[in-house]
Design a protein around this motif. Structure first.
Motif, PDB file in Angstrom:
ATOM      1  N   TYR A   1      31.515  31.918  50.789  1.00  0.00           N
ATOM      2  CA  TYR A   1      31.540  33.334  50.453  1.00  0.00           C
ATOM      3  C   TYR A   1      30.219  33.783  49.837  1.00  0.00           C
ATOM      4  N   GLN A   2      29.580  32.932  49.047  1.00  0.00           N
ATOM      5  CA  GLN A   2      28.274  33.282  48.484  1.00  0.00           C
ATOM      6  C   GLN A   2      27.253  33.489  49.601  1.00  0.00           C
ATOM      7  N   ARG A   3      27.310  32.668  50.642  1.00  0.00           N
ATOM      8  CA  ARG A   3      26.400  32.859  51.787  1.00  0.00           C
ATOM      9  C   ARG A   3      26.633  34.202  52.475  1.00  0.00           C
ATOM     10  N   HIS A   4      27.809  34.758  52.292  1.00  0.00           N
ATOM     11  CA  HIS A   4      28.137  36.049  52.890  1.00  0.00           C
ATOM     12  C   HIS A   4      28.007  37.200  51.895  1.00  0.00           C
ATOM     13  N   GLY A   5      27.303  36.962  50.798  1.00  0.00           N
ATOM     14  CA  GLY A   5      26.972  38.028  49.862  1.00  0.00           C
ATOM     15  C   GLY A   5      27.931  38.242  48.711  1.00  0.00           C
ATOM     16  N   TYR A   6      28.937  37.413  48.589  1.00  0.00           N
ATOM     17  CA  TYR A   6      29.863  37.538  47.475  1.00  0.00           C
ATOM     18  C   TYR A   6      29.265  36.899  46.226  1.00  0.00           C
ATOM     19  N   VAL A   7      29.556  37.494  45.090  1.00  0.00           N
ATOM     20  CA  VAL A   7      29.108  36.942  43.812  1.00  0.00           C
ATOM     21  C   VAL A   7      30.330  36.665  42.943  1.00  0.00           C
ATOM     22  N   VAL A   8      30.189  35.695  42.070  1.00  0.00           N
ATOM     23  CA  VAL A   8      31.278  35.318  41.172  1.00  0.00           C
ATOM     24  C   VAL A   8      31.345  36.321  40.022  1.00  0.00           C
ATOM     25  N   LEU A   9      32.510  36.914  39.852  1.00  0.00           N
ATOM     26  CA  LEU A   9      32.735  37.814  38.721  1.00  0.00           C
ATOM     27  C   LEU A   9      33.370  37.082  37.549  1.00  0.00           C
ATOM     28  N   ALA A  10      34.202  36.074  37.869  1.00  0.00           N
ATOM     29  CA  ALA A  10      34.891  35.328  36.810  1.00  0.00           C
ATOM     30  C   ALA A  10      35.217  33.931  37.304  1.00  0.00           C
ATOM     31  N   GLU A  11      35.202  33.001  36.375  1.00  0.00           N
ATOM     32  CA  GLU A  11      35.600  31.613  36.638  1.00  0.00           C
ATOM     33  C   GLU A  11      36.724  31.258  35.691  1.00  0.00           C
ATOM     34  N   ILE A  12      37.742  30.596  36.231  1.00  0.00           N
ATOM     35  CA  ILE A  12      38.846  30.128  35.398  1.00  0.00           C
ATOM     36  C   ILE A  12      38.929  28.620  35.561  1.00  0.00           C
ATOM     37  N   ALA A  13      38.590  27.901  34.499  1.00  0.00           N
ATOM     38  CA  ALA A  13      38.642  26.437  34.509  1.00  0.00           C
ATOM     39  C   ALA A  13      39.953  26.004  33.857  1.00  0.00           C
ATOM     40  N   GLY A  14      40.215  24.711  33.890  1.00  0.00           N
ATOM     41  CA  GLY A  14      41.403  24.181  33.241  1.00  0.00           C
ATOM     42  C   GLY A  14      42.422  23.629  34.203  1.00  0.00           C
ATOM     43  N   TYR A  15      42.145  23.718  35.491  1.00  0.00           N
ATOM     44  CA  TYR A  15      43.045  23.132  36.484  1.00  0.00           C
ATOM     45  C   TYR A  15      42.803  21.625  36.551  1.00  0.00           C
ATOM     46  N   PRO A  16      43.735  20.867  37.117  1.00  0.00           N
ATOM     47  CA  PRO A  16      43.541  19.410  37.219  1.00  0.00           C
ATOM     48  C   PRO A  16      42.287  19.055  38.022  1.00  0.00           C
ATOM     49  N   ASN A  17      41.751  17.879  37.770  1.00  0.00           N
ATOM     50  CA  ASN A  17      40.615  17.319  38.515  1.00  0.00           C
ATOM     51  C   ASN A  17      39.374  18.194  38.481  1.00  0.00           C
ATOM     52  N   GLY A  18      39.218  18.993  37.438  1.00  0.00           N
ATOM     53  CA  GLY A  18      38.025  19.829  37.302  1.00  0.00           C
ATOM     54  C   GLY A  18      37.993  21.027  38.242  1.00  0.00           C
ATOM     55  N   ILE A  19      39.097  21.357  38.875  1.00  0.00           N
ATOM     56  CA  ILE A  19      39.144  22.482  39.811  1.00  0.00           C
ATOM     57  C   ILE A  19      38.954  23.786  39.042  1.00  0.00           C
ATOM     58  N   VAL A  20      38.180  24.690  39.648  1.00  0.00           N
ATOM     59  CA  VAL A  20      37.897  25.999  39.064  1.00  0.00           C
ATOM     60  C   VAL A  20      38.339  27.071  40.052  1.00  0.00           C
ATOM     61  N   LYS A  21      38.896  28.146  39.528  1.00  0.00           N
ATOM     62  CA  LYS A  21      39.244  29.307  40.352  1.00  0.00           C
ATOM     63  C   LYS A  21      38.185  30.368  40.151  1.00  0.00           C
ATOM     64  N   TYR A  22      37.734  30.978  41.246  1.00  0.00           N
ATOM     65  CA  TYR A  22      36.701  31.999  41.195  1.00  0.00           C
ATOM     66  C   TYR A  22      37.248  33.341  41.699  1.00  0.00           C
ATOM     67  N   LEU A  23      36.918  34.397  40.969  1.00  0.00           N
ATOM     68  CA  LEU A  23      37.111  35.749  41.442  1.00  0.00           C
ATOM     69  C   LEU A  23      35.754  36.191  41.962  1.00  0.00           C
ATOM     70  N   MET A  24      35.700  36.572  43.236  1.00  0.00           N
ATOM     71  CA  MET A  24      34.429  36.922  43.874  1.00  0.00           C
ATOM     72  C   MET A  24      34.503  38.342  44.418  1.00  0.00           C
ATOM     73  N   HIS A  25      33.320  38.967  44.519  1.00  0.00           N
ATOM     74  CA  HIS A  25      33.244  40.385  44.838  1.00  0.00           C
ATOM     75  C   HIS A  25      31.964  40.663  45.617  1.00  0.00           C
ATOM     76  N   ARG A  26      32.062  41.628  46.501  1.00  0.00           N
ATOM     77  CA  ARG A  26      30.878  42.121  47.215  1.00  0.00           C
ATOM     78  C   ARG A  26      31.082  43.609  47.432  1.00  0.00           C
ATOM     79  N   ALA A  27      30.107  44.393  47.040  1.00  0.00           N
ATOM     80  CA  ALA A  27      30.189  45.843  47.228  1.00  0.00           C
ATOM     81  C   ALA A  27      29.055  46.282  48.144  1.00  0.00           C
ATOM     82  N   GLU A  28      29.351  47.239  48.990  1.00  0.00           N
ATOM     83  CA  GLU A  28      28.338  47.803  49.876  1.00  0.00           C
ATOM     84  C   GLU A  28      27.923  49.161  49.321  1.00  0.00           C
ATOM     85  N   ALA A  29      26.678  49.485  49.489  1.00  0.00           N
ATOM     86  CA  ALA A  29      26.174  50.771  48.992  1.00  0.00           C
ATOM     87  C   ALA A  29      26.646  51.913  49.863  1.00  0.00           C
TER      88      ALA A  29
END
Length: 143
Positions: free
Chosen positions: A115-143
């Motif tokens: 998703y980052q290669r497609h222009g999305y940026v991370v707005l928030a990261e939520i850590a604390g899942y097993p095995n070091g897994i992180v959840k990302y909220l990602m966003h991309r806005a067009e002008a």
């Protein structure tokens, strides 16, 4: 109404009818204050020569916002550009509905780099899942 007279129950196995009551109550409230009837499903699929689905992008639009809920590509078609094509088709369909804000959540073992290669940026990261897994909220806005 006396809140002190209430009992509070904690459970790992909530009764289905209680879950349904919570869903229905929240739906009644949400629909009373927001135009949720305007939320529309949106999807793009890739099929093989036999018409079998080998990938899909599924989400919804509401106003100028488009949420990608799921993107999946069959193992044998991964790293061949299918996911990128699906994402482009999905977003183009949303643009046809005047969407200019795109967002999604993904887990660290899924596809944040895609998703980052497609222009999305991370707005928030939520850590604390097993095995070091992180959840990302990602966003991309067009002008």
């Amino acid at each position: 109404m006396n809140a002190r007279a209430l009992s509070y129950v904690r459970t790992d196995t909530p009764p289905e009818d209680w879950l349904r009551l919570v869903d229905e109550g929240l739906d009644r409230h949400n629909y009373s204050v927001a135009p949720l009837n305007e939320v529309r499903q949106l999807a793009a699929f890739a099929t093989d020569s036999q018409g079998q689905v080998v990938g899909g992008a599924v989400g919804r639009t509401w106003g100028k916002c488009c949420e990608l809920l799921q993107l999946w590509v069959a193992q044998e078609y991964r790293s061949a550009g299918v996911g990128s094509q699906l994402l482009r088709k999905f977003e183009a369909h949303a643009r046809g509905r005047v969407c200019s804000i795109f967002y999604l959540t993904t887990l660290s073992f899924q596809a944040p780099e895609f998703y980052q290669r497609h222009g999305y940026v991370v707005l928030a990261e939520i850590a604390g899942y097993p095995n070091g897994i992180v959840k990302y909220l990602m966003h991309r806005a067009e002008a």
